[in-house]
Scaffold this motif. Sequence first.
Motif, PDB file in Angstrom:
ATOM      1  N   ASN A   1      95.185   5.702   9.180  1.00  0.00           N
ATOM      2  CA  ASN A   1      94.805   7.092  10.741  1.00  0.00           C
ATOM      3  C   ASN A   1      93.821   7.161   9.678  1.00  0.00           C
ATOM      4  OD1 ASN A   1      95.292   8.278  12.711  1.00  0.00           O
ATOM      5  ND2 ASN A   1      95.671   9.830  10.880  1.00  0.00           N
ATOM      6  N   LEU A   2      94.188   7.516   8.333  1.00  0.00           N
ATOM      7  CA  LEU A   2      92.885   8.591   7.774  1.00  0.00           C
ATOM      8  C   LEU A   2      91.697   7.356   7.364  1.00  0.00           C
ATOM      9  CD1 LEU A   2      95.338  10.566   4.910  1.00  0.00           C
ATOM     10  CD2 LEU A   2      93.993  11.408   6.778  1.00  0.00           C
ATOM     11  N   ARG A   3      92.261   6.730   7.306  1.00  0.00           N
ATOM     12  CA  ARG A   3      90.407   5.808   6.960  1.00  0.00           C
ATOM     13  C   ARG A   3      89.379   5.488   8.404  1.00  0.00           C
ATOM     14  NH1 ARG A   3      90.118  -0.130   7.454  1.00  0.00           N
ATOM     15  NH2 ARG A   3      89.265  -0.915   6.329  1.00  0.00           N
ATOM     16  N   GLY A   4      90.799   5.287   9.352  1.00  0.00           N
ATOM     17  CA  GLY A   4      90.266   5.285  10.364  1.00  0.00           C
ATOM     18  C   GLY A   4      88.933   6.793  10.746  1.00  0.00           C
ATOM     19  N   LEU A   5      89.775   8.102  10.275  1.00  0.00           N
ATOM     20  CA  LEU A   5      88.613   9.246   9.798  1.00  0.00           C
ATOM     21  C   LEU A   5      88.025   9.175   9.308  1.00  0.00           C
ATOM     22  CD1 LEU A   5      91.874  11.715  10.460  1.00  0.00           C
ATOM     23  CD2 LEU A   5      90.089  11.450  11.777  1.00  0.00           C
ATOM     24  N   GLU A   6      87.261   8.726   8.123  1.00  0.00           N
ATOM     25  CA  GLU A   6      86.287   8.732   7.261  1.00  0.00           C
ATOM     26  C   GLU A   6      85.442   7.532   7.992  1.00  0.00           C
ATOM     27  OE1 GLU A   6      86.084  10.279   4.850  1.00  0.00           O
ATOM     28  OE2 GLU A   6      88.354  11.050   5.088  1.00  0.00           O
ATOM     29  N   TYR A   7      86.251   6.091   8.785  1.00  0.00           N
ATOM     30  CA  TYR A   7      84.827   5.487   9.968  1.00  0.00           C
ATOM     31  C   TYR A   7      83.983   6.373  10.520  1.00  0.00           C
ATOM     32  CZ  TYR A   7      86.049   1.170   7.237  1.00  0.00           C
ATOM     33  OH  TYR A   7      85.892   0.093   6.796  1.00  0.00           O
ATOM     34  N   VAL A   8      85.340   7.370  11.444  1.00  0.00           N
ATOM     35  CA  VAL A   8      84.359   8.501  12.191  1.00  0.00           C
ATOM     36  C   VAL A   8      83.192   9.633  11.522  1.00  0.00           C
ATOM     37  CG1 VAL A   8      84.802  10.278  13.544  1.00  0.00           C
ATOM     38  CG2 VAL A   8      86.389   8.244  13.732  1.00  0.00           C
ATOM     39  N   VAL A   9      83.681  10.006  10.568  1.00  0.00           N
ATOM     40  CA  VAL A   9      83.044  10.959   9.383  1.00  0.00           C
ATOM     41  C   VAL A   9      81.316  10.298   9.459  1.00  0.00           C
ATOM     42  CG1 VAL A   9      82.211  11.931   6.806  1.00  0.00           C
ATOM     43  CG2 VAL A   9      84.370  12.389   8.332  1.00  0.00           C
ATOM     44  N   LEU A  10      81.227   8.170   8.703  1.00  0.00           N
ATOM     45  CA  LEU A  10      80.507   7.646   8.785  1.00  0.00           C
ATOM     46  C   LEU A  10      79.535   7.180  10.328  1.00  0.00           C
ATOM     47  CD1 LEU A  10      82.032   5.536   5.805  1.00  0.00           C
ATOM     48  CD2 LEU A  10      79.820   6.993   5.965  1.00  0.00           C
TER      49      LEU A  10
ATOM     50  N   TYR B   1      82.585   4.051  14.986  1.00  0.00           N
ATOM     51  CA  TYR B   1      83.321   4.015  15.456  1.00  0.00           C
ATOM     52  C   TYR B   1      84.155   2.890  16.143  1.00  0.00           C
ATOM     53  CZ  TYR B   1      81.363   8.427  16.004  1.00  0.00           C
ATOM     54  OH  TYR B   1      80.500   9.469  16.067  1.00  0.00           O
ATOM     55  N   GLU B   2      83.655   2.108  15.863  1.00  0.00           N
ATOM     56  CA  GLU B   2      84.903   0.051  16.139  1.00  0.00           C
ATOM     57  C   GLU B   2      85.769   0.010  15.240  1.00  0.00           C
ATOM     58  OE1 GLU B   2      81.525  -2.530  16.904  1.00  0.00           O
ATOM     59  OE2 GLU B   2      80.793  -1.681  18.889  1.00  0.00           O
ATOM     60  N   GLU B   3      84.995   0.039  13.361  1.00  0.00           N
ATOM     61  CA  GLU B   3      85.708   0.267  12.679  1.00  0.00           C
ATOM     62  C   GLU B   3      87.106   1.425  12.244  1.00  0.00           C
ATOM     63  OE1 GLU B   3      82.980  -1.320   8.998  1.00  0.00           O
ATOM     64  OE2 GLU B   3      82.657   0.033  10.433  1.00  0.00           O
ATOM     65  N   ALA B   4      86.611   2.587  12.656  1.00  0.00           N
ATOM     66  CA  ALA B   4      87.616   3.711  12.763  1.00  0.00           C
ATOM     67  C   ALA B   4      88.713   3.304  13.860  1.00  0.00           C
ATOM     68  CB  ALA B   4      86.609   4.687  13.921  1.00  0.00           C
ATOM     69  N   ILE B   5      88.360   2.618  15.327  1.00  0.00           N
ATOM     70  CA  ILE B   5      89.191   2.075  16.652  1.00  0.00           C
ATOM     71  C   ILE B   5      90.114   0.967  15.745  1.00  0.00           C
ATOM     72  CG2 ILE B   5      89.461   1.165  18.450  1.00  0.00           C
ATOM     73  CD1 ILE B   5      86.980   3.322  18.800  1.00  0.00           C
ATOM     74  N   ALA B   6      89.778  -0.160  15.149  1.00  0.00           N
ATOM     75  CA  ALA B   6      90.748  -1.077  14.564  1.00  0.00           C
ATOM     76  C   ALA B   6      91.892  -0.781  14.026  1.00  0.00           C
ATOM     77  CB  ALA B   6      89.278  -1.776  14.026  1.00  0.00           C
TER      78      ALA B   6
END
Length: 121
Positions: free
Chosen positions: A54-63, A66-71
Amino acid sequence: MPLGFLDSLFKKKVEGKTAEEWYGLAVGETDPEKKIEYFDKVLKLKPDFAGVWNLRGLEYVVLKRYEEAIASFDKALEIRPVYPEARYNKEDAETELRKIRASRVKAGEKEEETTAKKKEE
């Protein structure tokens, strides 16, 4: 002697650090790319750590990746199906991705209109 075996079993390391040490580095880091790198090392040691996914996804959102965040959110939810934060974060990332796609479609339509007008002139 058996304690040494158990200690090594519970204290597996990647690049000389335990999952807890990598997690601590990630939490203290400000660069999203570095945080993801550290979270990846945690996940190498503890792939079923839903909170880190989940935290990893949030960092992808910051960047804005979004597709990587969703994964990442999907992986968190696969591990822990009842995880409200991951579900909310995934929905938020999906909303942002839809907005981006819609704006690209709209931009493409405007470009087509402009090209058509130039041809008429």
